[in-house]
Motif scaffolding. Structure first.
Motif, short mmCIF file in Angstrom:
data_model
loop_
_atom_site.label_atom_id
_atom_site.label_comp_id
_atom_site.label_asym_id
_atom_site.label_seq_id
_atom_site.Cartn_x
_atom_site.Cartn_y
_atom_site.Cartn_z
N UNK A 102 0.82 -1.21 0.00
CA UNK A 102 0.00 0.00 0.00
C UNK A 102 0.85 1.25 0.00
N UNK A 103 0.17 2.36 -0.07
CA UNK A 103 0.83 3.67 -0.04
C UNK A 103 0.02 4.62 0.84
N UNK A 104 0.71 5.34 1.68
CA UNK A 104 0.09 6.39 2.48
C UNK A 104 0.73 7.73 2.14
N UNK A 105 -0.10 8.74 1.99
CA UNK A 105 0.38 10.09 1.71
C UNK A 105 -0.13 11.03 2.80
N UNK A 106 0.76 11.83 3.36
CA UNK A 106 0.40 12.84 4.34
C UNK A 106 0.91 14.19 3.85
N UNK A 107 0.02 15.16 3.86
CA UNK A 107 0.33 16.46 3.25
C UNK A 107 -0.14 17.58 4.17
N UNK A 108 0.70 18.59 4.34
CA UNK A 108 0.35 19.79 5.12
C UNK A 108 0.58 21.02 4.25
N UNK A 109 -0.46 21.81 4.08
CA UNK A 109 -0.38 23.03 3.26
C UNK A 109 -0.48 24.26 4.17
N UNK A 110 0.47 25.19 4.05
CA UNK A 110 0.49 26.42 4.84
C UNK A 110 0.26 27.60 3.90
N UNK A 111 -0.79 28.39 4.17
CA UNK A 111 -1.12 29.54 3.32
C UNK A 111 -1.34 30.77 4.19
N UNK A 112 -0.80 31.94 3.72
CA UNK A 112 -1.05 33.19 4.41
C UNK A 112 -2.27 33.88 3.80
#
Length: 407
Positions: A184-194
């Motif tokens: 399997x594959x796991x993806x974790x993503x964090x997006x920071x926007x001002x």
């Protein structure tokens, strides 16, 4: 590296999170932890009857729970294909609001055949853990005046591709083994926007592999012309799941790579489980009850031992009748989980109830249409989630390698 240095410094600065918290996207927020939420092979016939199956020996349908059960097919077919798909409508309530989502899944596939009188074999594919979450909050970094909206997303499955071997040791006793390969594959993503919608994205992808096996047996206490009482039990053996991690940081607007981490490895331990159950069979009914005890995942802080109580039944008036409506099957079931997670000292219970009806497509194939309602957790922990699921279970069967005599 000159571009990457300010970003890395940015991430290492002390960070303070405000109290605003909201769910975004679809999936369960409780799948954030570890490899996700377990499925316990709750697909196909098992999904229709509350997740039971330790002792079920259906002569018409595949049992995805106990690998010893698949010698029970007695319709005269030499192969069978079982496919399970679902449409889901979800409502999530948190302390800051609520949201509704809808999504669909292909849950399960199995191909069964009987190479000899004494051996049944099947191959299949199904998820054992599912991760799918998204939520947002607002953060600021010490030393910087502006705030950032932060959005977390995670998705992926840990699947098992298996071969199931089952054989009848005696008229009352059958055994089965289901070795499988985990991937399997796991993806974790964090997006920071001002406030100008400018920022960066941190993304981590994990490729997972491992091996394991399900073991099971079924014993028939008694059998007469009209009924039978069966006990069944299953357990599993898992190796450690290996994960290869790749991470990078890139700009939000133009996807310019700022930093790429070296590949690293991690290991994950899956908590083993034991299941036992009873099933009472008559000519037209199956009544089943199961108890499952799943041990916690050792490396996941929030993981706890889980107990699952399930009950279900299925009615098939007459599979071989010439009357179309007598060949319909009717199912219902319910289950209760004490919870595989503990958040802030509180377990996350899961309740579910459902029913299904099966309609024959021809002599040996049919489609079962089911509905299930499931609730998870409450707003005092992370979220209160309700899930409405419509399931389509397709069963296709026929005869292979059969000789016919012609006059």
């Amino acid at each position: 590296m000159n571009k990457a240095f300010p970003v890395l410094l940015f991430l290492l600065l002390g960070m303070v999170t405000t109290s605003s918290f909201g769910q975004r996207g679809h999936g369960s927020l409780y799948s954030t932890y570890g490899l996700g939420l377990p499925s316990y092979d709750n697909f196909g016939m098992a999904g229709r009857i509350g997740g039971t199956g330790a002792a079920v020996r259906s002569p018409y349908f595949l049992n995805s729970v106990n690998p010893a059960s698949q010698t029970s097919i007695q319709t005269g077919n030499t192969f069978m294909v079982d496919v399970d798909a679902s449409y889901n409508y979800q409502q999530v309530k948190t302390s800051s609001g609520s949201i509704a989502n809808n999504f669909s899944n292909l849950n399960y596939f199995s191909f069964w055949f009987r190479p000899s009188q004494f051996l049944s074999v099947s191959i299949g594919l199904t998820p054992i853990y599912t991760k799918d979450y998204s939520f947002s909050d607002r953060v600021y970094f010490e030393g910087l005046s502006e705030e950032y909206d932060r959005v977390f997303r995670g998705w992926g499955n840990l699947n098992k591709a298996y071969m199931n071997f089952s054989t009848q040791i005696s008229p009352k006793f059958s055994v089965g083994v289901r070795p499988y390969f985990l991937f399997g594959n796991n993806t974790e993503e964090a997006t920071f926007l001002n406030v100008h919608e400018d920022g960066f994205v941190s993304k981590k992808q994990t490729s997972l592999t491992g091996v394991g096996a399900d073991l099971g047996f079924q014993y028939m206490f008694f059998r007469n012309e009209n009924s039978a009482l069966i006990f069944g039990a299953t357990g599993n053996i898992n190796s450690k799941v290996k994960g290869k991690l790749n991470g990078n940081i890139y700009t939000y607007i133009d996807d310019e790579l700022l930093y790429e981490a070296e590949e690293s490895t991690e290991s994950y331990e899956l908590g083993p489980s034991l299941r036992g159950g009873l099933a009472f069979h008559t000519k037209s009914w199956v009544w089943a009850a199961d108890y499952l005890y799943a041990l916690k995942a050792p490396k996941v802080t929030q993981s706890v031992d889980n107990q699952v109580f399930s009950f279900g039944a299925e009615h098939m008036p007459d599979y071989f009748s010439t009357d179309f409506f007598k060949r319909w099957n009717y199912s219902f079931g319910a289950s209760y989980q004490t919870g595989s997670l503990s958040v802030e000292g509180l377990k996350i219970p899961i309740y579910s109830v459902g029913a299904a009806v099966g309609v024959p497509l021809n002599v040996s194939s049919r489609v079962s249409i089911g509905y299930k309602y499931k609730t998870t957790g409450n707003k005092n922990t992370i979220s209160q989630e309700s899930l409405h699921t419509i399931t389509l279970n397709f069963t296709f069967a026929d005869r292979w390698f059969q000789r016919y005599n012609y006059d």
